[in-house]
Scaffold this active site. Structure first.
Site, PDB file in Angstrom:
ATOM      1  N   HIS A 234      30.277  20.025  83.222  1.00 31.49           N
ATOM      2  CA  HIS A 234      29.532  18.786  83.344  1.00 31.49           C
ATOM      3  C   HIS A 234      29.067  18.509  84.772  1.00 31.49           C
ATOM      4  O   HIS A 234      27.903  18.172  84.971  1.00 31.49           O
ATOM      5  CB  HIS A 234      30.215  17.570  82.735  1.00 31.49           C
ATOM      6  N   TYR A 238      25.091  17.618  87.413  1.00 36.73           N
ATOM      7  CA  TYR A 238      24.720  16.824  88.592  1.00 36.73           C
ATOM      8  C   TYR A 238      24.336  17.723  89.759  1.00 36.73           C
ATOM      9  O   TYR A 238      23.581  17.311  90.627  1.00 36.73           O
ATOM     10  CB  TYR A 238      25.826  15.814  88.925  1.00 36.73           C
ATOM     11  N   HIS A 385      18.145  17.283  74.007  1.00 33.00           N
ATOM     12  CA  HIS A 385      18.534  16.390  75.101  1.00 33.00           C
ATOM     13  C   HIS A 385      18.422  17.090  76.453  1.00 33.00           C
ATOM     14  O   HIS A 385      17.786  16.593  77.369  1.00 33.00           O
ATOM     15  CB  HIS A 385      19.961  15.891  74.867  1.00 33.00           C
ATOM     16  N   PHE A 386      19.034  18.284  76.578  1.00 30.97           N
ATOM     17  CA  PHE A 386      19.088  18.819  77.940  1.00 30.97           C
ATOM     18  C   PHE A 386      17.790  19.513  78.365  1.00 30.97           C
ATOM     19  O   PHE A 386      17.627  19.822  79.535  1.00 30.97           O
ATOM     20  CB  PHE A 386      20.348  19.652  78.200  1.00 30.97           C
ATOM     21  N   HIS A 387      16.868  19.698  77.422  1.00 34.01           N
ATOM     22  CA  HIS A 387      15.546  20.133  77.884  1.00 34.01           C
ATOM     23  C   HIS A 387      14.763  18.960  78.487  1.00 34.01           C
ATOM     24  O   HIS A 387      13.782  19.176  79.194  1.00 34.01           O
ATOM     25  CB  HIS A 387      14.764  20.819  76.761  1.00 34.01           C
ATOM     26  N   ARG A 448      22.279  24.326  66.778  1.00 40.59           N
ATOM     27  CA  ARG A 448      21.744  24.953  67.978  1.00 40.59           C
ATOM     28  C   ARG A 448      22.198  26.406  68.016  1.00 40.59           C
ATOM     29  O   ARG A 448      22.997  26.824  67.186  1.00 40.59           O
ATOM     30  CB  ARG A 448      22.234  24.207  69.224  1.00 40.59           C
ATOM     31  N   ARG A 449      21.717  27.192  68.983  1.00 43.65           N
ATOM     32  CA  ARG A 449      22.227  28.531  69.272  1.00 43.65           C
ATOM     33  C   ARG A 449      22.286  29.425  68.038  1.00 43.65           C
ATOM     34  O   ARG A 449      23.260  30.145  67.823  1.00 43.65           O
ATOM     35  CB  ARG A 449      23.649  28.440  69.834  1.00 43.65           C
TER      36      ARG A 449
END
Lengths: 589, 179
Positions: A234, A238, A385-387, A448-449
């Site tokens: 995680h 950041y 989300h993370f794209h 996913r994946r």
């Protein structure tokens, strides 16, 4: 904030540093090109639009996509930006160019080893593969050189941080009473967070995965290595975001025609990230057995408070941009938006990236919601989300920022602003298609994946639209994103081949509206903040880790006792880490 | 430290939002009773799963009126039961799942529902769900588990109680005959 004096461009003033930045960017952009091509293959394959590879090879492609983009591209770019920011804001060269080349070399070697192991997966007879994806969860096993490459890469990043701390120490001797320049403050707090968080992945790789892949130990405790991964997994989010934040805080306001709203709040935001980035990793493990609900609740609470620095950033960045628009003659409640320099790809790219980060933030709040997460855990919602976050807030900011940064280190003018503008808009549009469809597909339960999310026993149902329409959007979006990267690389390549210019770009950065003077000096007490961050980590992780080791069959799973050699190695590393930490502490304090 | 009035207001609203989120999640956990997957399922030795009293021959067993335990083993690239034989449960029942993995980490997702957990070697994920109406559900592995990950799927058949009872008795009888 120190400012570059007029007429003297970065590349003239700091030629050695510019060379390091160029090298870092080069590796970042090569990885971006390969990673984006892999992304195109995946987008077309899993939607069954075009299948040029076997489904078994999909996972080799996916591992390459994740590692090259989420680790190599982002972190090499970060190293370039941070190296630039330290030299620029401290107004001094690095202490030793040789040392800087050493970390570039180590990180590059690590990257090459890991990439060779991954690409080996395409050649069945080679006996070398690393089809373990970006998260490399054991007991899936990669070739040892994958883990060794990874370890070298991480150690390289530690050395890069040391480089910047040494610059800071030398600067401090000459300027005993000054406030830490803002960009340097951002680099140092980010690196302290990185030192704390990479400890988890270093322990996992060096003590468990490398010996296990070499056959020195028989098994690992899968929940332990997974937890150590997320201890690092995680905060790395950041680590991706902080260079983008550095650009949003210190460069975007200038591009908008104004200046940063508040220096002290920028410092508060970076400190909050230092404190809260690590004790939240368990929120990736809400659905893991073997971790008590209470620990998940603590991680959830910390995660929610981690929204605060991003919400504060939204305010400060929008306020700074609005100030810029008003300086340019913008009026009205919203009409000022029209006064912004929308023809500048660096500005427009960063602004679009910021807007999309807001959307990514909202889907992230759903992920963080412990119980609602059941609906979307491991579905296509998560990459959707993370794209938006790493894939746009970070990647698009990095590409847009390159249009302003690259000319500073090459001394050449940007080849084409219109192509740059087309590129950033294409990325935004492509991501709107791909990401909204991925989120909705996730709500329908599509995992996913997965190479072929088309099953024998059931059909996925979506309340609005159709599964076919979602597939078309993902394939179309993925194609636009790939073409956008091609345009970007083309533009940057031609920029670097261009003729040298006396004034390749306006690199002057104005002082913030509210400077650091009014803020308490305690904000700059990095030793104290490091201490608090460490305490929070100990509180969040000691008990869960103890439980996982005790109940999950010991350190190595299967209830094996700890071999004497390994326990001696443990002691050695603990001593090394402690003394390294003390040295770092000495520099900081 | 100088903080602008609008900035203070924004900060206050941000904190209200955050506390609000934590509040709704706490309500979900305590009020609505959505339990998290946690450590109550205990641990198993993945190397000797075949000799385990429950996971050695995984499936459904009754533990009370309208109440059942289901043991599921995930392994590359099947669910036992679920893939070769559908997992059968009666309608109107409360079913406690115990899910573990035999080789690598897998995922267990009942498509279109919030029944979703990680399956980790050595750990047992335990969670309870209600099956109201007869019908069929798909199940799939949602954590990458190797080159055949995309074929790892299965089926849950929710049967009428009587239909289920006769199937269950037949199973019991077969089991005893084999012993």
């Amino acid at each position: 904030m120190a400012t570059a004096s007029g007429g003297s461009e970065f590349v003239d003033k700091f030629p050695d540093e510019a060379a390091i930045v160029k090298a870092s960017f080069l590796i970042a952009f090569v990885s971006l090109g390969i990673g984006a091509f892999f992304g195109l293959i995946q987008a077309l394959h899993r939607t069954d639009v075009l299948r040029v590879i076997d489904s078994a090879d999909y996972y080799t492609v996916l591992t390459g996509h994740g590692v090259l983009l989420a680790i190599v591209f982002t972190i090499f770019f970060l190293c370039g930006v941070f190296h630039w920011a330290i030299a620029r804001s401290l107004d001094r060269p690095a202490e030793s160019a040789l040392f800087s080349w050493a970390w570039v070399g180590l990180m590059t070697t690590g990257t090459v080893l890991a990439t060779v192991a991954i690409l080996g997966g395409f050649v069945p007879n080679l006996g070398m593969s690393a089809d373990v994806l970006f998260t490399f969860y054991a007991p899936l096993q990669a070739h040892p050189i994958f883990y060794i490459g990874l370890a070298m890469f991480i150690v390289g990043t530690w050395l890069s941080g040391a480089d910047w701390f040494l610059s800071y120490r030398a600067w401090r001797q000459d300027h005993p009473d000054e406030r830490i320049p803002l960009q340097t403050f951002m680099v140092l707090t980010t690196m302290i967070m990185w030192y704390i968080s990479t400890l988890g992945v270093a322990v996992s790789v060096v003590f468990f995965l490398i010996p296990w892949s070499l056959g020195l130990i028989e098994s690992v405790n899968p929940l332990l290595t997974r937890t150590l991964f997320w201890y690092f997994g995680h905060p790395i989010v950041y680590f991706w975001l902080m260079p983008a934040y550095l650009l949003w805080y210190t460069v975007l306001p200038k591009l908008a025609g104004g200046r940063l709203f508040s220096d002290p709040l920028a410092r508060v935001v970076f400190l909050l990230f230092l404190l809260l980035s690590t004790p939240v990793g368990i929120h990736h493990q809400y659905l893991d057995p073997g971790i008590a609900e209470g620990f998940k609740f603590i991680a959830m609470t910390n995660t929610m408070f981690l929204l605060l620095p991003s919400l504060l950033t939204a305010f400060t960045v929008v306020a700074s941009v609005e100030h810029g628009a008003r300086q340019r003659g913008g009026k009205g409640y919203l009409r000022w938006l029209g006064a912004l320099p929308w023809r500048d790809p660096a500005f427009t790219g960063m602004a679009l990236a910021g807007a999309m980060f807001a959307a990514g933030g909202f889907s992230g709040m759903i992920n963080a919601g412990m119980n609602i997460n059941y609906l979307i855990h491991n579905t296509l919602w998560v990459p959707g989300h993370f794209h938006l976050t790493v894939g746009t807030a970070v990647a698009l900011t990095m590409m847009a920022g390159s249009y302003w940064l690259v000319p500073q280190v090459t001394g050449t003018k940007l080849y084409s602003r219109p192509i740059g503008l087309l590129q950033v808009i294409m990325w935004f549009v492509g991501m709107v298609f791909m990401s909204n469809a991925m989120h909705r597909a996730g709500l329908a339960g599509i995992p996913r994946r997965t190479a072929e999310p088309q099953y024998q026993n059931f059909e996925f149902l979506t309340p609005i639209g159709s599964i076919f329409e979602l597939r078309v959007q993902i394939a179309l979006g993925g194609t636009l994103l790939f073409l956008s990267v091609v345009l970007f690389l083309f533009n940057i390549l031609l920029t670097s081949l261009g003729e040298e210019s006396d004034r390749p770009v306006d690199s002057y950065l104005p002082e913030p509206l509210s400077g650091p003077e009014g803020s308490p000096r305690i904000l700059d007490n990095l030793a104290m903040w490091t201490g608090i961050a460490a305490v929070l980590v100990v509180l969040a992780y000691t008990l869960p880790l103890a439980g996982i080791i005790q109940n999950g069959g010991g350190l190595f799973g299967g209830g094996l006792p700890v071999p004497a050699t390994v326990s001696a190695g443990f002691d050695l590393v603990m001593t090394t880490v402690t003394s390294a930490f003390n040295t770092l502490w000495g520099v900081v304090a | 430290m100088e903080i602008h009035a609008y900035e203070k207001l924004w900060l206050a609203l941000a904190l209200v939002l955050i506390v609000g989120f934590i509040g709704t999640i706490t309500y979900g956990a305590a009020g609505a009773g959505i339990d998290m997957i946690d450590d109550k399922g205990g641990t198993v030795d993945p190397a000797t799963l075949d000799q385990h009293p429950k996971f050695g021959d995984p499936g459904i067993e009754q533990n009370g009126e309208n109440s059942y335990d289901v043991y599921v083993v995930a392994r590359q690239f099947v669910f036992e039961p679920g893939t070769t034989e559908p997992l059968r449960v009666p309608a109107g029942s409360t079913v406690t799942f115990h899910v573990t993995a035999a080789d690598v980490i897998h995922g267990f997702e009942v498509v279109g529902t919030n029944a979703n957990t990680m399956a980790i070697p050595g750990q047992v994920a335990e969670f309870t769900v209600q099956f109201e109406e007869p019908g069929e559900y798909g199940m799939l592995c949602n954590e990458y588990c190797g080159s055949g990950h995309h074929v790892m799927e299965g089926k849950i058949v929710v049967m009428e109680q009587e239909e289920f009872d006769s199937w269950y008795e037949q199973q019991q009888a077969q089991g005893e005959a084999e012993n």
